[in-house]
Design a protein around this motif. Structure first.
Motif, PDB file in Angstrom:
ATOM      1  N   TYR A 267      75.262  13.002  85.731  1.00  0.00           N
ATOM      2  CA  TYR A 267      74.426  13.099  84.535  1.00  0.00           C
ATOM      3  C   TYR A 267      72.948  13.167  84.924  1.00  0.00           C
ATOM      4  N   ARG A 268      72.552  12.273  85.820  1.00  0.00           N
ATOM      5  CA  ARG A 268      71.144  12.198  86.223  1.00  0.00           C
ATOM      6  C   ARG A 268      70.683  13.512  86.870  1.00  0.00           C
ATOM      7  N   GLN A 269      71.514  14.056  87.748  1.00  0.00           N
ATOM      8  CA  GLN A 269      71.152  15.298  88.431  1.00  0.00           C
ATOM      9  C   GLN A 269      71.025  16.459  87.442  1.00  0.00           C
ATOM     10  N   GLN A 270      72.011  16.596  86.564  1.00  0.00           N
ATOM     11  CA  GLN A 270      72.004  17.713  85.621  1.00  0.00           C
ATOM     12  C   GLN A 270      70.821  17.621  84.658  1.00  0.00           C
ATOM     13  N   LEU A 271      70.612  16.435  84.109  1.00  0.00           N
ATOM     14  CA  LEU A 271      69.546  16.267  83.117  1.00  0.00           C
ATOM     15  C   LEU A 271      68.168  16.395  83.741  1.00  0.00           C
TER      16      LEU A 271
ATOM     17  N   LEU B 108      75.860  21.455  79.946  1.00  0.00           N
ATOM     18  CA  LEU B 108      75.673  21.387  78.493  1.00  0.00           C
ATOM     19  C   LEU B 108      76.300  20.123  77.902  1.00  0.00           C
ATOM     20  N   SER B 109      77.412  19.692  78.474  1.00  0.00           N
ATOM     21  CA  SER B 109      78.063  18.474  78.000  1.00  0.00           C
ATOM     22  C   SER B 109      77.163  17.261  78.215  1.00  0.00           C
ATOM     23  N   SER B 110      76.513  17.201  79.380  1.00  0.00           N
ATOM     24  CA  SER B 110      75.597  16.084  79.651  1.00  0.00           C
ATOM     25  C   SER B 110      74.413  16.117  78.692  1.00  0.00           C
ATOM     26  N   LEU B 111      73.945  17.314  78.364  1.00  0.00           N
ATOM     27  CA  LEU B 111      72.815  17.449  77.439  1.00  0.00           C
ATOM     28  C   LEU B 111      73.217  17.016  76.030  1.00  0.00           C
ATOM     29  N   ARG B 112      74.424  17.405  75.605  1.00  0.00           N
ATOM     30  CA  ARG B 112      74.898  16.987  74.276  1.00  0.00           C
ATOM     31  C   ARG B 112      75.009  15.458  74.191  1.00  0.00           C
ATOM     32  N   SER B 113      75.536  14.848  75.261  1.00  0.00           N
ATOM     33  CA  SER B 113      75.666  13.385  75.280  1.00  0.00           C
ATOM     34  C   SER B 113      74.293  12.718  75.202  1.00  0.00           C
ATOM     35  N   PHE B 114      73.328  13.283  75.902  1.00  0.00           N
ATOM     36  CA  PHE B 114      71.971  12.720  75.882  1.00  0.00           C
ATOM     37  C   PHE B 114      71.357  12.831  74.488  1.00  0.00           C
ATOM     38  N   PHE B 115      71.514  13.988  73.855  1.00  0.00           N
ATOM     39  CA  PHE B 115      70.960  14.157  72.502  1.00  0.00           C
ATOM     40  C   PHE B 115      71.669  13.252  71.497  1.00  0.00           C
ATOM     41  N   ASP B 116      72.965  13.036  71.675  1.00  0.00           N
ATOM     42  CA  ASP B 116      73.684  12.095  70.802  1.00  0.00           C
ATOM     43  C   ASP B 116      73.094  10.693  70.935  1.00  0.00           C
ATOM     44  N   PHE B 117      72.725  10.335  72.168  1.00  0.00           N
ATOM     45  CA  PHE B 117      72.082   9.038  72.419  1.00  0.00           C
ATOM     46  C   PHE B 117      70.748   8.954  71.678  1.00  0.00           C
ATOM     47  N   LEU B 118      69.949  10.021  71.725  1.00  0.00           N
ATOM     48  CA  LEU B 118      68.649  10.026  71.037  1.00  0.00           C
ATOM     49  C   LEU B 118      68.828   9.941  69.523  1.00  0.00           C
ATOM     50  N   ILE B 119      69.879  10.566  69.008  1.00  0.00           N
ATOM     51  CA  ILE B 119      70.171  10.476  67.571  1.00  0.00           C
ATOM     52  C   ILE B 119      70.558   9.048  67.209  1.00  0.00           C
ATOM     53  N   LEU B 120      71.378   8.440  68.056  1.00  0.00           N
ATOM     54  CA  LEU B 120      71.810   7.057  67.850  1.00  0.00           C
ATOM     55  C   LEU B 120      70.613   6.120  67.809  1.00  0.00           C
TER      56      LEU B 120
ATOM     57  N   GLY C  52      67.643   6.954  66.821  1.00  0.00           N
ATOM     58  CA  GLY C  52      66.709   7.380  65.782  1.00  0.00           C
ATOM     59  C   GLY C  52      65.573   8.233  66.282  1.00  0.00           C
ATOM     60  N   GLU C  53      65.693   8.792  67.482  1.00  0.00           N
ATOM     61  CA  GLU C  53      64.617   9.606  68.042  1.00  0.00           C
ATOM     62  C   GLU C  53      64.797  11.095  67.768  1.00  0.00           C
ATOM     63  N   LEU C  54      65.993  11.477  67.325  1.00  0.00           N
ATOM     64  CA  LEU C  54      66.283  12.855  66.913  1.00  0.00           C
ATOM     65  C   LEU C  54      67.120  12.804  65.642  1.00  0.00           C
ATOM     66  N   SER C  55      67.027  13.851  64.841  1.00  0.00           N
ATOM     67  CA  SER C  55      67.835  13.900  63.618  1.00  0.00           C
ATOM     68  C   SER C  55      69.056  14.804  63.761  1.00  0.00           C
ATOM     69  N   ALA C  56      69.029  15.719  64.729  1.00  0.00           N
ATOM     70  CA  ALA C  56      70.163  16.631  64.930  1.00  0.00           C
ATOM     71  C   ALA C  56      70.274  16.967  66.413  1.00  0.00           C
ATOM     72  N   ASN C  57      71.475  17.374  66.813  1.00  0.00           N
ATOM     73  CA  ASN C  57      71.741  17.693  68.222  1.00  0.00           C
ATOM     74  C   ASN C  57      71.628  19.203  68.429  1.00  0.00           C
ATOM     75  N   PRO C  58      70.551  19.670  69.076  1.00  0.00           N
ATOM     76  CA  PRO C  58      70.347  21.125  69.242  1.00  0.00           C
ATOM     77  C   PRO C  58      71.343  21.775  70.203  1.00  0.00           C
ATOM     78  N   ALA C  59      72.083  20.966  70.964  1.00  0.00           N
ATOM     79  CA  ALA C  59      73.045  21.538  71.916  1.00  0.00           C
ATOM     80  C   ALA C  59      74.436  21.691  71.323  1.00  0.00           C
ATOM     81  N   LYS C  60      74.644  21.186  70.107  1.00  0.00           N
ATOM     82  CA  LYS C  60      75.982  21.202  69.503  1.00  0.00           C
ATOM     83  C   LYS C  60      76.518  22.616  69.320  1.00  0.00           C
TER      84      LYS C  60
END
Length: 307
Positions: free
Chosen positions: A35-39, A83-95, A97-105
């Motif tokens: 995850y760290r390497q990809q992100l 892309l899977s690692s990016l989606r997981s990261f954006f889900d974390f930001l949504i959780l 409250g730092e994002l409202s939607a996941n742009p990688a979905k």
């Protein structure tokens, strides 16, 4: 600590995510490192393009990250992991409250291309089909192989042929293909010759009520596994270097037909493909062959003799 090579708006959320993976998700060290390497790779690219924080990243940026991976020669499976690692990261930001939607979905990784079996060349096909034994099962096997290579049939199509579906006089077979779609397929030459030879000895095995063209020694419709096993054995018996399978014979038919005729539409119909794109993937003319066909056929491709 945040990584000094990245803007705080990119680096700090990543560090919080890595801590979350370690303390709350309990992922293995290998997965965490992946995850760290990809992100980090994606964050570095975004930083070079002037992106300051993750709130700036939309679906367009995500698609660009996937395209960058493709340009770098990454496999489809590796891009999917990225892309899977990016989606997981954006889900974390949504959780958080730092994002409202996941742009990688909505961004999909490129499809993995199914590896196609290497076709037999014409000399190998000739070597395989030099079966001149009088044994009825050998006659049956050669008839099956001649028909698969001569008509480009799928294994399931050949097995499902009944005696009434084949006309050796007109050289036509009624075939039920994928989706129960019926089509008529031509066959001729050696395929006709050996099907006729098989029909003469078929009654030695086939039960009186059996409709199938090809039967096993038990008198019933031959099975997929039996055909695969017999063709593999004939490949070994005829001293071929490569493994022989029913699909490889169909693939060889498609390749040789396209190389000889260059008629993609005709090959599409013969193979029973609904979409021509399937035929384009299925066959694999090399570029040199296409270039020669272009040079010979295109009216603007000919060079003047005095050039």
């Amino acid at each position: 600590m945040s990584n000094p090579t990245l803007p705080d708006g990119l680096a700090q959320p990543l560090e919080r995510f890595y801590q979350y993976l370690h303390s709350e998700k309990g992922l293995s060290l290998h997965t965490q490192r992946n995850y760290r390497q990809q992100l980090h790779t994606m964050a570095e690219h975004l930083a070079t393009m002037g992106v300051k924080n993750w709130q700036q990243v939309d679906a367009g940026w995500v698609r660009q990250l996937a395209s960058k991976g493709m340009r770098e020669g990454m496999k489809a499976s590796s891009i999917a992991t990225r892309l899977s690692s990016l989606r997981s990261f954006f889900d974390f930001l949504i959780l958080r409250g730092e994002l409202s939607a996941n742009p990688a979905k909505g961004v999909s990784a490129p499809r993995k291309q199914r590896p196609l079996p290497k076709n037999l060349d014409i000399d190998e096909v000739t070597q395989l089909l030099e079966v001149n034994e009088d044994d009825p099962l050998a006659i049956r096997d050669r008839a099956m192989m001649e028909l698969m290579y001569g008509a480009g049939l799928r294994l399931a199509e050949m097995i499902s042929i009944n005696v009434k579906d084949i006309n050796t006089f007109s050289g036509e077979i009624r075939v039920i293909g994928k989706g129960d779609k019926e089509r008529k397929v031509p066959f001729a030459g050696k395929a006709t010759e050996w099907v006729k030879k098989w029909l003469k000895v078929r009654s030695q095995f086939a039960k009186s009520e059996e409709k199938a063209l090809f039967v096993s020694k038990l008198g019933q419709r031959i099975s997929h596994r039996n055909v695969q096993k017999r063709m593999s054995e004939w490949g070994q018996k005829q001293s071929l270097a490569s493994h022989v399978s029913p699909h490889k014979l169909r693939h060889s038919f498609a390749t040789h037909m396209l190389e000889s005729s260059s008629n993609l539409r005709a090959v599409q119909e013969l193979l029973g493909h609904e979409n021509i794109s399937t035929t384009q993937i299925y066959t694999h003319l090399d570029f040199q062959h296409l270039a020669q066909a272009y040079d010979q056929a295109h009216p603007r491709a000919h060079k003047k003799k005095d050039d």
